[in-house]
Design an enzyme around this catalytic site. Structure first.
Site, PDB file in Angstrom:
ATOM      1  N   ARG A  26       0.828  -0.825   0.083  1.00  0.00           N
ATOM      2  CA  ARG A  26       0.138   0.029  -0.277  1.00  0.00           C
ATOM      3  C   ARG A  26       0.823   1.482  -0.371  1.00  0.00           C
ATOM      4  O   ARG A  26       0.599   1.851   0.595  1.00  0.00           O
ATOM      5  CB  ARG A  26      -1.216   0.502   1.404  1.00  0.00           C
ATOM      6  CG  ARG A  26      -2.230  -1.037   1.851  1.00  0.00           C
ATOM      7  CD  ARG A  26      -3.203  -0.368   1.915  1.00  0.00           C
ATOM      8  NE  ARG A  26      -3.868  -1.775   2.474  1.00  0.00           N
ATOM      9  CZ  ARG A  26      -3.992  -2.663   3.627  1.00  0.00           C
ATOM     10  NH1 ARG A  26      -3.654  -1.562   4.703  1.00  0.00           N
ATOM     11  NH2 ARG A  26      -4.778  -3.804   3.844  1.00  0.00           N
ATOM     12  N   ARG A  78      -3.412   6.252   0.942  1.00  0.00           N
ATOM     13  CA  ARG A  78      -4.411   7.648   0.732  1.00  0.00           C
ATOM     14  C   ARG A  78      -3.151   7.832   2.459  1.00  0.00           C
ATOM     15  O   ARG A  78      -3.618   9.133   2.543  1.00  0.00           O
ATOM     16  CB  ARG A  78      -5.907   6.916   2.549  1.00  0.00           C
ATOM     17  CG  ARG A  78      -6.825   6.637   1.142  1.00  0.00           C
ATOM     18  CD  ARG A  78      -8.096   5.444   2.305  1.00  0.00           C
ATOM     19  NE  ARG A  78      -7.131   4.094   2.426  1.00  0.00           N
ATOM     20  CZ  ARG A  78      -8.414   3.884   3.654  1.00  0.00           C
ATOM     21  NH1 ARG A  78      -9.823   4.649   4.190  1.00  0.00           N
ATOM     22  NH2 ARG A  78      -8.233   2.803   3.537  1.00  0.00           N
ATOM     23  N   ARG A 126      -7.846  10.551  -5.160  1.00  0.00           N
ATOM     24  CA  ARG A 126      -9.005  10.461  -4.638  1.00  0.00           C
ATOM     25  C   ARG A 126     -10.237  11.208  -4.519  1.00  0.00           C
ATOM     26  O   ARG A 126     -11.365  10.964  -4.629  1.00  0.00           O
ATOM     27  CB  ARG A 126      -8.779   9.452  -2.966  1.00  0.00           C
ATOM     28  CG  ARG A 126      -9.665   8.730  -2.837  1.00  0.00           C
ATOM     29  CD  ARG A 126      -9.918   7.308  -4.033  1.00  0.00           C
ATOM     30  NE  ARG A 126     -10.720   6.765  -3.040  1.00  0.00           N
ATOM     31  CZ  ARG A 126     -11.962   6.294  -3.251  1.00  0.00           C
ATOM     32  NH1 ARG A 126     -12.978   7.301  -3.586  1.00  0.00           N
ATOM     33  NH2 ARG A 126     -13.112   5.824  -2.458  1.00  0.00           N
ATOM     34  N   ASP A 183      -6.380  -3.759  -7.397  1.00  0.00           N
ATOM     35  CA  ASP A 183      -7.176  -4.213  -6.384  1.00  0.00           C
ATOM     36  C   ASP A 183      -7.176  -5.702  -5.872  1.00  0.00           C
ATOM     37  O   ASP A 183      -7.060  -6.308  -6.967  1.00  0.00           O
ATOM     38  CB  ASP A 183      -8.731  -3.694  -5.489  1.00  0.00           C
ATOM     39  CG  ASP A 183      -9.125  -4.320  -4.113  1.00  0.00           C
ATOM     40  OD1 ASP A 183      -8.079  -3.960  -3.215  1.00  0.00           O
ATOM     41  OD2 ASP A 183      -9.718  -4.866  -4.536  1.00  0.00           O
ATOM     42  N   TYR A 233     -14.250 -13.808   0.676  1.00  0.00           N
ATOM     43  CA  TYR A 233     -14.999 -12.707  -0.098  1.00  0.00           C
ATOM     44  C   TYR A 233     -15.741 -13.086  -0.520  1.00  0.00           C
ATOM     45  O   TYR A 233     -17.219 -12.268  -0.077  1.00  0.00           O
ATOM     46  CB  TYR A 233     -13.735 -11.778  -1.196  1.00  0.00           C
ATOM     47  CG  TYR A 233     -13.136 -10.807   0.228  1.00  0.00           C
ATOM     48  CD1 TYR A 233     -13.864  -8.770   0.313  1.00  0.00           C
ATOM     49  CD2 TYR A 233     -11.404 -10.703   0.237  1.00  0.00           C
ATOM     50  CE1 TYR A 233     -13.125  -8.750   1.856  1.00  0.00           C
ATOM     51  CE2 TYR A 233     -11.128  -9.843   0.491  1.00  0.00           C
ATOM     52  CZ  TYR A 233     -11.505  -8.680   1.307  1.00  0.00           C
ATOM     53  OH  TYR A 233     -10.471  -7.994   2.052  1.00  0.00           O
TER      54      TYR A 233
END
Length: 660
Positions: A342, A346, A355, A391, A468
């Protein structure tokens, strides 16, 4: 920041120590020679360029006509010398006041303080000054953040050789580009020093070669061809340490089939000499022990333990000698490579700016955005590998299970798969066709990286994707997943077979697009015990890895997998990722040191003070013990609130403390 030509009365410890250093600098030949000597090297100066001003410059006058007519929206000034020369040419035909007013009405971009000073001296305050250190990528990314380039008319003041990547990047964003050459480069009139230096290299009598521009590369090869010594020159450079000042120069070297051994973090001559002085000895020793193909016996890569074959071959081409690639191969490295999961996320203000305009899936689905975010992280952090912005769950999109992302809740699956009927509703899946935007992002990012670092492609492993799909999102206990696994093993097998096939195809597409390394994320497999892993997971993960080309290293990563390490090694992978819950030295010993390892700083440690971060990084490096095959990383991804300066500091600390 280090001064470009800092005064040093004696060689730095660990400097060149008498190595013979060839430098092709022309304009700053005297300064370069002095720097090499102050760092303990024997300077062999070989000026390879001569500046030829364009006294009669029709392009400059054409630029002036468009500028004064209001037909330009942006002007980019790349160098101080070039900007000054351009203003001098314009003054021959136009009043300074009219030029000043015309520039004041549009966006003016300057690359660093030198062209900024020239503009201010001419009465123009630059609209956008790109802070140093910078490359054309910073120029492009900061300008793109400032204005939408679609339909914009952009003039670029050039110097010597056109910056094709900058022009292509502007055009890719919809701009019309006018190139404005101010001066050009020719071979020096006195070529005797250059010919002597080439003969020295060809005869194996030099140790280090420093290139500070792309034009030097072409001129050196041009003279070598005239002298009939190109093959000997290539062999000589292959046995030396080759230093490049920055990405454009490195790209030129690689285009001519020459490997780049080092490149400074800042594209400045002083930084190039200093980095070469610090690392040349270790690199030269490594080259003599592990020569490149064609220079002796080549390297080998440690094989995985018994079980399905994993990716064990060297990656072809110049990238194979970069620290990250060598670490994957368990070969000696000049320092421990580091990248961070990552790393484009963010916590970075550049990411947050993008974003704010786009949703997460929109960012993934727009190749130019995904590539830019990928490359920006590498440039900002100075890490040793890029990882494509995407992702792990993207392969679920073409399956029609209703994947979407809720703010604060992460990924949500609207139509979970919990029965045979649910599975049968998923038709044939063409992941490569449906996710072609990932391939395009990889191509763009790889071009922008210009071989400076390898690019990692990735996917979720079959178990993590299945969990998931079954749970409908994240989970703590994985009750629905285990219930299906235990009570309906035939449905489980069908789902895992499909996911293994889709994942392998998706990763193959990424490799074909240019991914140099693959990471397989089995983020949630730590919820299983060893028996369940061997029965319900290992065969499918092994099948994915088995189908990947042997030349591409595979990193096999999971969290809370301290009880599964030996089984993960059996499933395959050249590198096993370790989370922070295990001691690196003990975990590596359990793997019999037969594979490389990646890890394993606790991501929360980045919230500590810098002294604590250094101590914890030092402890991990000590556990690795300098053994070939360690890649420094976090035990999982960077958290959103992480201070950026702490991340940058960690990268610098690892490079500094692990330098061999």
């Amino acid at each position: 920041m280090e001064a470009p030509y800092e005064k040093q009365e004696s060689p730095q410890p660990g400097g060149f120590a008498g190595l013979r250093v060839v430098a092709f600098e022309s304009r700053m030949a005297q300064e370069a020679g002095g720097l090499i000597q102050r760092h303990g090297g024997v300077a062999i100066m070989a000026p390879s360029m001569r500046e030829v001003p364009l006294a009669e410059n029709p392009a400059a006058f054409q630029f002036a006509r468009h500028l004064l007519a209001g037909e330009l929206d942006v002007v980019i000034f790349l160098t101080g010398v070039g900007a000054k020369a351009l203003f001098e040419v314009l003054a021959l035909a136009h009043a300074q006041e009219s030029v000043e007013q015309a520039l004041g009405r549009i966006i003016t971009v300057v690359r660093g303080p030198k062209p900024a000073r020239v503009l201010r001296a001419a009465g123009v305050e630059p609209t956008l000054e790109i802070a140093e250190p910078n490359t054309w990528r910073e120029v492009l990314s900061e300008l793109a953040l400032r204005t939408n380039l679609t339909g914009k008319r952009v003039a670029v003041q050039e110097y010597g050789v056109s910056n094709r990547d900058l022009v292509a990047g502007l055009e890719a964003r919809g701009a019309t580009v006018m190139q404005v050459p101010v001066y050009r480069w020719a071979l020096p009139e006195d070529r005797v020093p250059l010919r002597r230096a080439l003969a020295t290299i060809a005869s194996g009598q030099a140790d280090v070669a420093l290139f500070s521009s792309a034009t030097q590369v072409s001129h050196v090869l041009q003279v070598a061809e005239a002298e009939g010594c190109v093959a000997q020159l290539r062999r000589g450079l292959g046995a030396m340490v080759v230093g490049s000042i920055g990405p454009v120069c490195s790209a030129a070297l690689r285009e001519h089939g020459l490997a780049v051994d080092l490149e400074p973090a800042h594209p400045k001559l002083g930084h190039l000499v200093k980095r070469a002085a610090s690392h040349a000895g270790a690199i030269l020793a490594r080259k003599r022990i592990n020569p490149l193909p064609g220079q002796g016996e080549g390297r080998t890569i440690a094989a995985s333990a018994a079980g399905p074959p994993s990716s064990t071959g060297p990656h072809p081409g110049p990238l194979q000698d970069l620290p990250m690639m060598r670490a994957c191969a368990m070969a000696p490295v000049p320092y421990t490579p580091i990248w961070l999961m990552r790393q484009a996320g963010r916590y970075m203000p550049e990411y947050r700016q993008v974003r704010e305009r786009l949703s997460f899936l929109e960012m993934c689905g727009r190749p130019e955005v995904a590539a830019e975010v990928t490359v920006t992280a590498v440039q900002r952090l100075k890490v040793d590998a890029a990882i494509i912005f995407a992702d792990i769950l993207l392969p679920l999109l073409p399956m029609g299970v209703g994947l979407h992302y809720e703010k604060g809740d992460g990924p949500i699956i609207d139509r979970p798969v919990r029965s045979l009927e649910d599975l049968q509703r998923i038709g044939p899946v063409d992941a490569a066709g449906a996710l072609g935007f990932v391939a395009e992002a990889i191509k763009l990012a790889r071009k922008a990286l210009a071989g400076s670092v390898p690019l990692i492609g990735f996917a979720g492993a079959p178990f993590t994707l299945a969990s998931y799909m079954i749970e409908g999102g994240g989970s703590r206990q994985y009750l629905a997943t285990k219930r299906l696994m235990y009570n309906h093993p035939e449905v489980w097998a069908g789902l895992m077979q499909m996911l293994a096939r889709v994942t392998a195809d998706y990763l193959a597409m990424q490799i074909e697009a240019g991914a140099d390394i693959i990471q397989l994320f089995d983020s949630w497999v730590g919820s299983l015990g060893p028996d369940d892993y061997r029965r319900f997971v290992l065969p499918y993960t092994a099948e994915v890895i088995r189908q990947l080309p042997a030349a591409v290293p595979v990193i096999h990563f999971g969290t809370v997998t301290g009880n599964l390490l030996e089984l993960m090694r059996e499933a395959g992978g050249d590198v096993i990722g370790l989370d922070w819950r295990v001691n690196l030295d003990q975990a590596w010993a359990r793997l019999d040191h037969r594979v490389a390892v990646q890890g394993n700083l606790d991501p929360i440690a980045l919230f500590a003070g810098l002294d604590e971060i250094r101590a914890r990084a030092r402890a991990i490096l000590d556990q690795a013990g300098g053994r070939p095959g360690h890649i420094f990383n976090l035990g999982h991804g960077i958290l959103p609130e992480t201070p950026v300066d702490h991340v940058i500091a960690l990268v610098d600390m690892v490079h500094e403390m692990s330098a061999r």
